[in-house]
Write a protein that holds these residues in place. Structure first.
Motif, PDB file in Angstrom:
ATOM      1  N   GLY A 144      30.584 -27.935 -17.217  1.00 35.77           N
ATOM      2  CA  GLY A 144      29.440 -28.257 -16.357  1.00 35.77           C
ATOM      3  C   GLY A 144      29.812 -28.973 -15.071  1.00 35.77           C
ATOM      4  N   ASP A 145      31.090 -29.262 -14.877  1.00 31.41           N
ATOM      5  CA  ASP A 145      31.522 -29.970 -13.660  1.00 31.41           C
ATOM      6  C   ASP A 145      31.448 -29.059 -12.431  1.00 31.41           C
ATOM      7  OD1 ASP A 145      31.984 -32.246 -15.086  1.00 31.41           O
ATOM      8  OD2 ASP A 145      34.174 -32.049 -15.137  1.00 31.41           O
ATOM      9  N   LYS A 146      31.326 -29.693 -11.265  1.00 31.22           N
ATOM     10  CA  LYS A 146      31.216 -28.965 -10.001  1.00 31.22           C
ATOM     11  C   LYS A 146      32.415 -29.262  -9.104  1.00 31.22           C
ATOM     12  CE  LYS A 146      27.068 -27.544 -11.145  1.00 31.22           C
ATOM     13  NZ  LYS A 146      26.822 -26.126 -11.534  1.00 31.22           N
ATOM     14  N   PHE A 147      32.798 -28.224  -8.349  1.00 36.26           N
ATOM     15  CA  PHE A 147      33.908 -28.345  -7.399  1.00 36.26           C
ATOM     16  C   PHE A 147      33.369 -27.980  -6.020  1.00 36.26           C
ATOM     17  CE2 PHE A 147      37.747 -27.338  -5.125  1.00 36.26           C
ATOM     18  CZ  PHE A 147      38.736 -28.136  -5.700  1.00 36.26           C
ATOM     19  N   ALA A 148      33.506 -28.903  -5.055  1.00 36.72           N
ATOM     20  CA  ALA A 148      32.885 -28.732  -3.737  1.00 36.72           C
ATOM     21  C   ALA A 148      33.890 -28.299  -2.679  1.00 36.72           C
ATOM     22  CB  ALA A 148      32.226 -30.039  -3.302  1.00 36.72           C
ATOM     23  N   ILE A 149      33.482 -27.303  -1.902  1.00 31.13           N
ATOM     24  CA  ILE A 149      34.227 -26.906  -0.704  1.00 31.13           C
ATOM     25  C   ILE A 149      33.207 -26.601   0.387  1.00 31.13           C
ATOM     26  CG2 ILE A 149      36.147 -25.940  -2.041  1.00 31.13           C
ATOM     27  CD1 ILE A 149      35.077 -23.136  -1.286  1.00 31.13           C
ATOM     28  N   PRO A 189      34.461 -20.052 -10.797  1.00 31.76           N
ATOM     29  CA  PRO A 189      33.217 -19.463 -11.297  1.00 31.76           C
ATOM     30  C   PRO A 189      32.037 -19.883 -10.421  1.00 31.76           C
ATOM     31  CG  PRO A 189      34.465 -20.481 -13.077  1.00 31.76           C
ATOM     32  CD  PRO A 189      35.128 -20.894 -11.807  1.00 31.76           C
ATOM     33  N   ALA A 190      31.075 -18.994 -10.238  1.00 33.18           N
ATOM     34  CA  ALA A 190      29.932 -19.267  -9.357  1.00 33.18           C
ATOM     35  C   ALA A 190      29.172 -20.528  -9.772  1.00 33.18           C
ATOM     36  CB  ALA A 190      28.994 -18.063  -9.339  1.00 33.18           C
ATOM     37  N   HIS A 191      29.066 -20.771 -11.088  1.00 34.15           N
ATOM     38  CA  HIS A 191      28.298 -21.922 -11.553  1.00 34.15           C
ATOM     39  C   HIS A 191      29.034 -23.245 -11.301  1.00 34.15           C
ATOM     40  CE1 HIS A 191      31.022 -21.344 -15.032  1.00 34.15           C
ATOM     41  NE2 HIS A 191      30.865 -22.653 -15.226  1.00 34.15           N
ATOM     42  N   GLN A 192      30.334 -23.157 -11.028  1.00 27.75           N
ATOM     43  CA  GLN A 192      31.130 -24.374 -10.841  1.00 27.75           C
ATOM     44  C   GLN A 192      31.310 -24.726  -9.365  1.00 27.75           C
ATOM     45  OE1 GLN A 192      35.301 -24.272 -12.255  1.00 27.75           O
ATOM     46  NE2 GLN A 192      34.823 -26.130 -13.415  1.00 27.75           N
ATOM     47  N   LYS A 193      31.181 -23.741  -8.505  1.00 28.39           N
ATOM     48  CA  LYS A 193      31.444 -23.930  -7.076  1.00 28.39           C
ATOM     49  C   LYS A 193      30.199 -24.424  -6.344  1.00 28.39           C
ATOM     50  CE  LYS A 193      32.214 -20.144  -4.898  1.00 28.39           C
ATOM     51  NZ  LYS A 193      32.892 -18.900  -4.501  1.00 28.39           N
ATOM     52  N   VAL A 194      30.373 -25.471  -5.534  1.00 26.39           N
ATOM     53  CA  VAL A 194      29.292 -26.003  -4.711  1.00 26.39           C
ATOM     54  C   VAL A 194      29.727 -25.912  -3.256  1.00 26.39           C
ATOM     55  CG1 VAL A 194      27.844 -27.995  -4.185  1.00 26.39           C
ATOM     56  CG2 VAL A 194      28.610 -27.600  -6.523  1.00 26.39           C
ATOM     57  N   LEU A 195      28.919 -25.266  -2.433  1.00 27.41           N
ATOM     58  CA  LEU A 195      29.272 -25.071  -1.031  1.00 27.41           C
ATOM     59  C   LEU A 195      28.504 -26.029  -0.125  1.00 27.41           C
ATOM     60  CD1 LEU A 195      29.272 -21.156  -0.774  1.00 27.41           C
ATOM     61  CD2 LEU A 195      31.187 -22.692  -1.272  1.00 27.41           C
ATOM     62  N   GLY A 196      29.234 -26.752   0.697  1.00 28.37           N
ATOM     63  CA  GLY A 196      28.596 -27.580   1.712  1.00 28.37           C
ATOM     64  C   GLY A 196      28.388 -26.771   2.981  1.00 28.37           C
ATOM     65  N   ASP A 197      27.340 -27.089   3.737  1.00 33.30           N
ATOM     66  CA  ASP A 197      27.099 -26.393   5.002  1.00 33.30           C
ATOM     67  C   ASP A 197      28.240 -26.619   5.981  1.00 33.30           C
ATOM     68  OD1 ASP A 197      24.714 -25.393   4.091  1.00 33.30           O
ATOM     69  OD2 ASP A 197      23.496 -26.977   4.987  1.00 33.30           O
ATOM     70  N   ASN A 198      28.941 -27.730   5.805  1.00 32.73           N
ATOM     71  CA  ASN A 198      30.118 -28.051   6.610  1.00 32.73           C
ATOM     72  C   ASN A 198      31.032 -28.921   5.759  1.00 32.73           C
ATOM     73  OD1 ASN A 198      29.257 -30.926   7.040  1.00 32.73           O
ATOM     74  ND2 ASN A 198      27.623 -29.927   8.193  1.00 32.73           N
ATOM     75  N   GLY A 218      31.895 -31.961   6.102  1.00 31.78           N
ATOM     76  CA  GLY A 218      31.347 -33.300   5.879  1.00 31.78           C
ATOM     77  C   GLY A 218      30.420 -33.330   4.686  1.00 31.78           C
ATOM     78  N   GLN A 219      29.571 -32.312   4.565  1.00 31.02           N
ATOM     79  CA  GLN A 219      28.649 -32.271   3.437  1.00 31.02           C
ATOM     80  C   GLN A 219      29.392 -32.040   2.124  1.00 31.02           C
ATOM     81  OE1 GLN A 219      25.782 -28.926   2.728  1.00 31.02           O
ATOM     82  NE2 GLN A 219      24.240 -30.537   2.993  1.00 31.02           N
ATOM     83  N   ALA A 220      30.414 -31.187   2.156  1.00 32.89           N
ATOM     84  CA  ALA A 220      31.216 -30.969   0.949  1.00 32.89           C
ATOM     85  C   ALA A 220      31.865 -32.273   0.490  1.00 32.89           C
ATOM     86  CB  ALA A 220      32.283 -29.908   1.219  1.00 32.89           C
ATOM     87  N   THR A 275      38.648 -31.238   0.928  1.00 38.19           N
ATOM     88  CA  THR A 275      38.107 -31.649   2.219  1.00 38.19           C
ATOM     89  C   THR A 275      39.218 -31.727   3.248  1.00 38.19           C
ATOM     90  OG1 THR A 275      36.715 -33.296   3.343  1.00 38.19           O
ATOM     91  CG2 THR A 275      38.364 -34.127   1.792  1.00 38.19           C
ATOM     92  N   ALA A 276      38.859 -32.174   4.428  1.00 39.95           N
ATOM     93  CA  ALA A 276      39.855 -32.427   5.472  1.00 39.95           C
ATOM     94  C   ALA A 276      40.538 -33.760   5.189  1.00 39.95           C
ATOM     95  CB  ALA A 276      39.184 -32.471   6.838  1.00 39.95           C
ATOM     96  N   LEU A 277      41.835 -33.790   5.331  1.00 40.99           N
ATOM     97  CA  LEU A 277      42.561 -35.044   5.143  1.00 40.99           C
ATOM     98  C   LEU A 277      42.019 -36.127   6.066  1.00 40.99           C
ATOM     99  CD1 LEU A 277      44.901 -36.655   3.898  1.00 40.99           C
ATOM    100  CD2 LEU A 277      46.396 -35.689   5.672  1.00 40.99           C
ATOM    101  N   ALA A 278      41.638 -35.741   7.282  1.00 40.74           N
ATOM    102  CA  ALA A 278      41.116 -36.713   8.244  1.00 40.74           C
ATOM    103  C   ALA A 278      39.847 -37.393   7.744  1.00 40.74           C
ATOM    104  CB  ALA A 278      40.843 -36.026   9.585  1.00 40.74           C
ATOM    105  N   LEU A 279      39.026 -36.684   6.995  1.00 42.01           N
ATOM    106  CA  LEU A 279      37.826 -37.300   6.416  1.00 42.01           C
ATOM    107  C   LEU A 279      38.178 -38.126   5.195  1.00 42.01           C
ATOM    108  CD1 LEU A 279      35.157 -34.428   6.615  1.00 42.01           C
ATOM    109  CD2 LEU A 279      35.472 -36.362   8.167  1.00 42.01           C
ATOM    110  N   ALA A 280      39.060 -37.608   4.351  1.00 43.78           N
ATOM    111  CA  ALA A 280      39.390 -38.280   3.089  1.00 43.78           C
ATOM    112  C   ALA A 280      40.000 -39.653   3.307  1.00 43.78           C
ATOM    113  CB  ALA A 280      40.336 -37.420   2.268  1.00 43.78           C
ATOM    114  N   GLN A 281      40.780 -39.817   4.398  1.00 41.00           N
ATOM    115  CA  GLN A 281      41.437 -41.104   4.605  1.00 41.00           C
ATOM    116  C   GLN A 281      40.664 -42.039   5.526  1.00 41.00           C
ATOM    117  OE1 GLN A 281      45.281 -39.930   6.124  1.00 41.00           O
ATOM    118  NE2 GLN A 281      44.624 -40.067   8.260  1.00 41.00           N
TER     119      GLN A 281
END
Length: 258
Positions: free
Chosen positions: A135-140, A165-174, A176-178, A192-198
């Protein structure tokens, strides 16, 4: 009587000149459109530039694909700073830009999980995905709109994970949202982008692992001036290619353009 008349004229003159004086003192403003991965580095660069010149840069953030389409539809901005080179080429092809643009940085990806996550982040992308519960989600970021989403799909493929799998993938509009999906716990992991993560504002909520650059095609990022811009926008554009600005990009996790 002459003195009273002189005083009235002085008051009227001051009233007429006041709007012009206020206009002269207001800062020059440049409106630009930029990919969401640039949120924090552009905040720093715009602050430095304003301190040096007095010019205020107003940034409209979003997915590169969305921004390019908005510009083609008439979005009034002087510059487009993309997360890749494809969308800049689209504007050049449509005759909206002054030239083909310039590379300004190369981006990096990072694997992220919430701060309190038990997922084995240090073991890498494949280990994290395989350790996730059904049931976990993975965001890109949405790969149809965001270059970092395209790179995320490539990284998953090359890491041996394959399509999620479609049920596991979560898509952000950009991107930043992911990133926010993971930071808020709406997703249990993501890319995500390394620049955002750090960035300190994000890092307090996340654990991050920079992903190897060979997991995806290089994220060469390009910017371009749009037709009809003035001297102020051209000066800002040149500033972003200066050693001062390039050092800020590197500090935020980008590589210098090649």
């Amino acid at each position: 009587m002459p003195l009273r008349r002189f005083g009235l004229l002085a008051v009227l003159a001051a009233a007429c000149l006041a709007p012009w004086a206020a206009q002269a003192q207001s800062p020059v403003r440049i409106k630009i459109a930029a990919a969401s991965n640039l949120k924090f580095v552009l905040a720093d660069l715009a602050s430095i530039y304003r301190q040096q010149t007095g010019v205020q840069v107003e940034v409209n953030l979003g997915a590169s694909g969305n921004l390019a389409r908005q510009i083609l539809q008439g979005l009034p901005v002087a510059q487009f700073i993309s997360a890749d080179e494809v969308w800049v080429a689209e504007l050049a092809k449509a005759g909206r830009s002054v030239d083909a643009g310039q590379r300004y940085a190369t981006g990096r990806l990072a694997l992220i999980v919430p701060k309190n996550s038990a997922l084995p982040l240090a073991q890498g992308l494949a280990a994290v995905v395989r350790s996730m519960k059904p049931g976990d989600k993975f965001a890109i970021a949405n790969p149809a709109l965001a270059p970092y989403g395209v790179a995320a799909l490539e990284a998953l493929q090359r890491a041996g994970v394959g399509p999620l799998p479609a049920h596991q993938k979560v898509l952000g509009d950009n991107i930043g949202q992911a990133t926010q999906f993971v930071a808020t716990g709406a997703a249990q992991a993501g890319i995500t982008a390394l620049a955002l993560a750090q960035a300190p504002e994000i890092a307090q909520s996340l654990q991050a692992l920079p992903l190897p650059a060979d997991l995806h095609a290089p994220l060469h990022q390009r910017m371009v001036l749009l037709k009809g811009v003035g001297a102020a926008a051209a000066d800002w554009h040149r500033f972003l290619l200066s050693p001062t600005a390039q050092a800020v990009f590197v500090r935020h996790g980008y590589a210098l353009p090649q």
